[in-house]
Write an enzyme that holds these catalytic residues in place. Structure first.
Site, short mmCIF file in Angstrom:
data_model
loop_
_atom_site.label_atom_id
_atom_site.label_comp_id
_atom_site.label_asym_id
_atom_site.label_seq_id
_atom_site.Cartn_x
_atom_site.Cartn_y
_atom_site.Cartn_z
N ASP A 1 0.87 -1.18 0.00
CA ASP A 1 0.00 0.00 0.00
C ASP A 1 0.91 1.23 0.00
O ASP A 1 2.12 1.12 0.23
CB ASP A 1 -0.90 -0.01 1.24
CG ASP A 1 -1.85 1.19 1.30
OD1 ASP A 1 -2.29 1.63 0.22
OD2 ASP A 1 -2.15 1.66 2.41
N TYR B 1 -0.85 8.28 -2.84
CA TYR B 1 -0.87 7.97 -4.27
C TYR B 1 -2.00 8.70 -5.00
O TYR B 1 -1.95 8.88 -6.21
CB TYR B 1 -1.06 6.46 -4.48
CG TYR B 1 0.19 5.64 -4.33
CD1 TYR B 1 1.38 6.18 -3.86
CD2 TYR B 1 0.18 4.29 -4.68
CE1 TYR B 1 2.52 5.40 -3.72
CE2 TYR B 1 1.31 3.51 -4.55
CZ TYR B 1 2.48 4.06 -4.07
OH TYR B 1 3.61 3.28 -3.95
N GLY B 2 -3.03 9.10 -4.27
CA GLY B 2 -4.21 9.68 -4.91
C GLY B 2 -3.96 10.97 -5.67
O GLY B 2 -4.72 11.32 -6.57
N CYS C 1 -4.25 -1.23 -1.96
CA CYS C 1 -4.36 0.22 -2.15
C CYS C 1 -5.37 0.46 -3.26
O CYS C 1 -5.23 -0.10 -4.36
CB CYS C 1 -3.00 0.79 -2.54
SG CYS C 1 -3.01 2.51 -3.07
N CYS D 1 -12.06 2.48 0.83
CA CYS D 1 -10.74 2.95 1.25
C CYS D 1 -10.27 2.05 2.38
O CYS D 1 -11.07 1.71 3.27
CB CYS D 1 -10.81 4.40 1.73
SG CYS D 1 -9.27 5.02 2.47
N THR D 2 -9.01 1.67 2.37
CA THR D 2 -8.53 0.72 3.37
C THR D 2 -8.45 1.32 4.77
O THR D 2 -8.27 0.59 5.74
CB THR D 2 -7.15 0.16 2.96
OG1 THR D 2 -6.27 1.25 2.64
CG2 THR D 2 -7.28 -0.75 1.75
#
Length: 270
Positions: free
Chosen positions: A10, A42-43, A73, A184-185
C-alpha cells in the site's frame, strides 16, 4: 511454492486493514508487507506514476519470493492492477474487484453507495467494476477525505467522527442505497460510526474482508495454502522512517507490529 509468503503493498498504513483480514482468514500464512511511506499519498499522483511505483514495489516483493501479490491500495488497484497482472507470473489481487463483486451480489434494491478518497471516487473504479458485473445497478458515490486523518489519529468514535460521518453520508441515505462499499482501506476503522450513521438496514461491504476471502479462494484452488497449523510470520518494510508507520500501524492491525525495516527501492534496483 506453498511455503512462500503472501506479498502485500500500500502507499502507507491503510493496507494493514487488508493484512489484518488475511491473517484472520489464513493464520498459517507468512506475509511480507510494504508501505511506500516516502511517496504517500498515491491519490494525487498520475496513473503513470502510480503504475511505476507499483511495479517497483512488486519487483522488491517478488525478489523476496512471494507466491501471490495483494495490491492493498485502492488507487494502485485502479491504476496499476492490469500492468501488474501482465508483468508478474504469480496471481495479483486488487481491493476493488472483490468489494464490487460482493456489493453487486448483496444489493436488493439495485442501488449501491461507494465511499472513498477523492482520487478513488474520481477514478470511478468501483462504479465501473460494479457496472461490469451488473449494468442494472445504480451506483451513488461520495468522497470522504476527512475519514483518513480521523482513522490515523484514532478519532473513530467521538463527536468529530460522528459529525463528519453525518455530513458525508446524509446524501447517500437520501439516495436510498441499501448497500455501502467502504472503498478505502482506512475506513474499516470507522465501520461502527459509519454503520450507525447510514442505518442498520444498509449492508456495509468491507473491501478488506472481501479481498482476504478472494486470496483464500485463489490459494486453496491452486493448492498453494501453507501446509502447517503453525502461526505464520509477518515482515514489514517501509520506504521512509518507520516511527509514524509503527505508531499508526499498531492501531490499524489491531495488535503490535513486529520489526519494521526501512529500505530504499532505488538501492534495491542497483
Amino acid at each position: 511454492m506453498p511455503w512462500k509468503a503472501i506479498g502485500i503493498f500500500d502507499s502507507g498504513v491503510g493496507g494493514l486493514t487488508v493484512l489484518k483480514e488475511i491473517i484472520k482468514a489464513l493464520p498459517q500464512e507468512d506475509t511480507i508487507y510494504f508501505g511506500d511511506t516516502a511517496r504517500v499519498p498515491y491519490g494525487t499522483k498520475s496513473p503513470e506514476t502510480v503504475t511505476r511505483y507499483s511495479l517497483e514495489i512488486a519487483s522488491f516483493l517478488v525478489h523476496r519470493d512471494i507466491k501471490l501479490l495483494v495490491v492493498a491500495c485502492n488507487t494502485a488497484s485502479a491504476c496499476a492492477l492490469e500492468a501488474l497482472q501482465q508483468t508478474l507470473s504469480i496471481p495479483v489481487v486488487g481491493v476493488i474487484e472483490p468489494g464490487a463483486r460482493r456489493a453487486a451480489a448483496v444489493t436488493r434494491s439495485g442501488r449501491v453507495g461507494v465511499i472513498g478518497t477523492e482520487g478513488t471516487i474520481r477514478s470511478s473504479a468501483y462504479a465501473k467494476a460494479i457496472k461490469r458485473i451488473n449494468p442494472e445497478v445504480e451506483v451513488v458515490t461520495r468522497a470522504c477525505p476527512l475519514f483518513v486523518p480521523l482513522a490515523e489519529e484514532g478519532w473513530t468514535d467521538n463527536e468529530v467522527a460522528h459529525l463528519t460521518a453525518r455530513t458525508y453520508l446524509s446524501g447517500l441515505r437520501e439516495a436510498g442505497v441499501d448497500t455501502l462499499v467502504l472503498g478505502c482501506t482506512h475506513y474499516p476503522l470507522l465501520k461502527r460510526v459509519i454503520g450507525e450513521t447510514i442505518g442498520e438496514e444498509v449492508k456495509l461491504v468491507d473491501s478488506a474482508e472481501e479481498t482476504a476471502r478472494i486470496v483464500a479462494e485463489i490459494l486453496r484452488g491452486g493448492e498453494l495454502l501453507r501446509p502447517t497449523s503453525e502461526q505464520g510470520n509477518h515482515h514489514y518494510f517501509v520506504s521512509d522512517v518507520p516511527a509514524g508507520f509503527i505508531r499508526v500501524g499498531n492501531r490499524f492491525l489491531g495488535g503490535k507490529l513486529g520489526d519494521v525495516y526501512q529500505v530504499s527501492l532505488e538501492a534495491e534496483k542497483e
